[in-house]
Design an enzyme around this catalytic site. Structure first.
Site, PDB file in Angstrom:
ATOM      1  N   TYR A 151     -27.911 -11.839 -36.051  1.00 17.40           N
ATOM      2  CA  TYR A 151     -28.719 -12.935 -35.522  1.00 17.40           C
ATOM      3  C   TYR A 151     -27.841 -13.973 -34.834  1.00 17.40           C
ATOM      4  O   TYR A 151     -28.143 -14.442 -33.733  1.00 17.40           O
ATOM      5  CB  TYR A 151     -29.514 -13.579 -36.656  1.00 17.40           C
ATOM      6  CG  TYR A 151     -30.466 -14.656 -36.194  1.00 17.40           C
ATOM      7  CD1 TYR A 151     -31.616 -14.332 -35.492  1.00 17.40           C
ATOM      8  CD2 TYR A 151     -30.208 -15.996 -36.474  1.00 17.40           C
ATOM      9  CE1 TYR A 151     -32.504 -15.317 -35.079  1.00 17.40           C
ATOM     10  CE2 TYR A 151     -31.085 -16.989 -36.057  1.00 17.40           C
ATOM     11  CZ  TYR A 151     -32.228 -16.645 -35.359  1.00 17.40           C
ATOM     12  OH  TYR A 151     -33.095 -17.614 -34.937  1.00 17.40           O
ATOM     13  N   ASP A 183     -44.233  -7.906 -23.864  1.00 12.94           N
ATOM     14  CA  ASP A 183     -43.038  -7.502 -24.618  1.00 12.94           C
ATOM     15  C   ASP A 183     -41.839  -7.987 -23.818  1.00 12.94           C
ATOM     16  O   ASP A 183     -41.548  -7.460 -22.739  1.00 12.94           O
ATOM     17  CB  ASP A 183     -43.010  -5.982 -24.772  1.00 12.94           C
ATOM     18  CG  ASP A 183     -41.776  -5.465 -25.502  1.00 12.94           C
ATOM     19  OD1 ASP A 183     -40.821  -6.251 -25.710  1.00 12.94           O
ATOM     20  OD2 ASP A 183     -41.754  -4.275 -25.843  1.00 12.94           O
TER      21      ASP A 183
END
Length: 258
Positions: free
Chosen positions: A156, A64
């Site tokens: 984003y 992760d």
């Protein structure tokens, strides 16, 4: 004849699919020992199996990228197994298209954790290790959304803009140590992210390619992987702090007709 990255040790995050998988395969084909990391064990192991099927050397580590302890474990494993790190491809990322007023703080925090914190941690943990070995190459996947404004991409775009500038900052800081840091800015590439973008736009991947890009097609993951290989190799030894666009000409100008 030795490969273009023969003997180098490369970490590829998000290596289980798309650009990450294509890049891991390309690096391995040219002689790198590739550490594939991904949050999906199934996809990551599939990439390593394909690397090995083609005669390369790969290792999968569950990862992760937003977790500091995971990064430290990945780098420590690279040092123990292969002696260090020469190449880092910060590829792992998530994509979200949402109007500004519908974007939640949870959306912001989740995406920034992967797209920005993950890149920051990767550079912080790998750059000093590369410096110890006399240099290396860090390649950060940004996006054309980090260069141009796009409706629905406030979150984003912010993340990819951050990657763009962090790249330049670290390039300046580690230049004397011969650690090169560059950002790659793809347009839509034929991956799951492009499928999502086409779905939101109510179109197809093929139509995105013909409408957005002067070259008339959507990009393939290999189109980006070939640039990653160049930046990982010593062929690019005098390039650092640069932003390289892979978008079929989409950001070069405005398409006004055939």
């Amino acid at each position: 004849m030795p490969g273009r990255v023969e003997g180098k040790v490369a970490i590829v995050t998000g290596g289980g699919a798309g650009i990450g998988r294509a890049s891991g395969l390309r690096l391995a084909e040219e002689g790198a020992r590739v550490i594939v990391t991904d949050i999906s064990e199934e996809r990551g192991r599939e990439t390593v199996e394909e690397i090995e099927r083609r005669g390369g050397e790969g290792l999968f580590i569950g990862h992760d990228v937003a977790r500091e302890d995971h990064w430290r474990s990945v780098v420590e494993e690279a040092r123990e197994r292969f002696g260090g790190v020469d190449v880092l491809l910060n590829n792992a990322g998530i994509y979200l298209i949402k109007p500004l007023v519908e974007t939640t703080l949870e959306d912001w925090n989740n995406l920034m954790a992967v797209n920005v914190t993950g890149v920051f941690l990767g550079m912080r943990e790998c750059a000093p290790v590369m410096a110890e070995r006399g240099g290396g190459s860090i390649i950060n996947l940004s996006s054309v959304a980090g260069l141009l404004g796009v409706a629905g991409h406030t979150l984003y775009g912010a993340s990819k803009g951050a990657v763009r500038i962090m790249t330049k900052d670290v390039a300046m800081e580690y230049a004397r140590a011969q650690v090169r840091v560059n950002s790659v800015h793809p347009g839509y590439i034929n991956t799951g992210m492009a499928e999502y973008g086409a779905e939101v736009a109510g179109t197809t991947i093929e139509e995105l390619g013909t409408s957005l890009y002067p070259l008339g097609r959507i990009g393939d993951p290999e189109d980006v992987a070939n640039l990653v290989l160049f930046l990982a190799s010593d062929e690019s030894k005098y390039i650092t702090g640069a932003e390289l666009v892979v978008d079929g000409g989409g950001s070069a100008g405005v398409v006004v007709g055939e």
